[in-house]
Design an enzyme around this catalytic site. Sequence first.
Site, short mmCIF file in Angstrom:
data_model
loop_
_atom_site.label_atom_id
_atom_site.label_comp_id
_atom_site.label_asym_id
_atom_site.label_seq_id
_atom_site.Cartn_x
_atom_site.Cartn_y
_atom_site.Cartn_z
N CYS A 253 0.91 -1.12 -0.10
CA CYS A 253 0.01 -0.06 -0.19
C CYS A 253 0.85 1.25 -0.11
O CYS A 253 0.78 2.31 -0.63
CB CYS A 253 -1.00 -0.08 1.22
SG CYS A 253 -2.27 -1.06 1.31
N GLY B 60 5.00 -19.52 1.70
CA GLY B 60 5.93 -18.56 2.06
C GLY B 60 5.50 -17.12 1.60
O GLY B 60 6.13 -16.14 1.19
N HIS C 234 -0.35 -8.76 1.06
CA HIS C 234 -1.17 -8.00 0.41
C HIS C 234 -1.09 -8.64 -1.02
O HIS C 234 0.01 -8.95 -1.44
CB HIS C 234 -0.54 -6.42 0.13
CG HIS C 234 -1.35 -5.39 -0.89
ND1 HIS C 234 -1.63 -4.32 -0.64
CD2 HIS C 234 -1.73 -5.73 -2.15
CE1 HIS C 234 -2.22 -3.63 -1.61
NE2 HIS C 234 -2.26 -4.64 -2.58
N HIS D 144 -0.67 -10.35 -4.29
CA HIS D 144 0.31 -10.09 -5.28
C HIS D 144 0.43 -11.27 -6.18
O HIS D 144 0.77 -12.36 -5.57
CB HIS D 144 1.67 -9.52 -4.87
CG HIS D 144 2.23 -10.31 -3.80
ND1 HIS D 144 2.12 -10.31 -2.59
CD2 HIS D 144 3.57 -11.01 -3.85
CE1 HIS D 144 2.70 -11.27 -1.87
NE2 HIS D 144 3.86 -11.77 -2.75
#
Lengths: 114, 114
Positions: B7, B93, B98, B100
């Site tokens: 972010c 892992g 967020h 991705h």
Amino acid sequence: MADCLFCRIVKREIPAVIVHETETTLAFRDINPKAPVHVLVIPKEHIDALIRLEKRHAPLLGDIHETIQEVARMEKVDTTGFRVIVNNGPDAGQAVSHLHYHVLGQRHLGWPPG
Amino acid sequence: MADCLFCRIVKREIPAVIVHETETTLAFRDINPKAPVHVLVIPKEHIDALIRLEKRHAPLLGDIHETIQEVARMEKVDTTGFRVIVNNGPDAGQAVSHLHYHVLGQRHLGWPPG
């Protein structure tokens, strides 16, 4: 496509261990699993590869991700963790020319991812 | 989220090598690349992980996949091939909470994927 392996699995012309099905997606076990949980999630619609996705496929991508989540819950890897992989083209070793999302879990997955 | 690394990259509070940006997505180079091409594609909206996606995110998934395609073309791996990876949770892992999408290419990618 008549000669596509995954289209034939969708049509039940070739057997597979199906773990989940929706109107637009199918989830079945990889015949050569690389983890205790190794499921393939595919759209029933024939799409060659990720690079061929079009704008109109956004709802289908929602369906695919919902199926991935459902598979993760069914296989009890939703909290322990899982890896999702899409291979596109030769360098990635895409083995079947029908878009598919690998879902691997129930073991530690190392890095780099191949 | 104020303390989320990605972010903060979206808000340009932390530097990153940004390769592509749309209204809803951002693509930037992984700081620890595992292939000559290693780009992260993220939604600007904070979503913890793939398992947290909701039905309303289908259009966003379309945007994310369109950005992945655009990155593949820009990085010239759209024909040679590329792998897309999403890590969800501990066993995979997942390093940043967020959502991705890793995009790797410009080398042969082995199997298993980690």
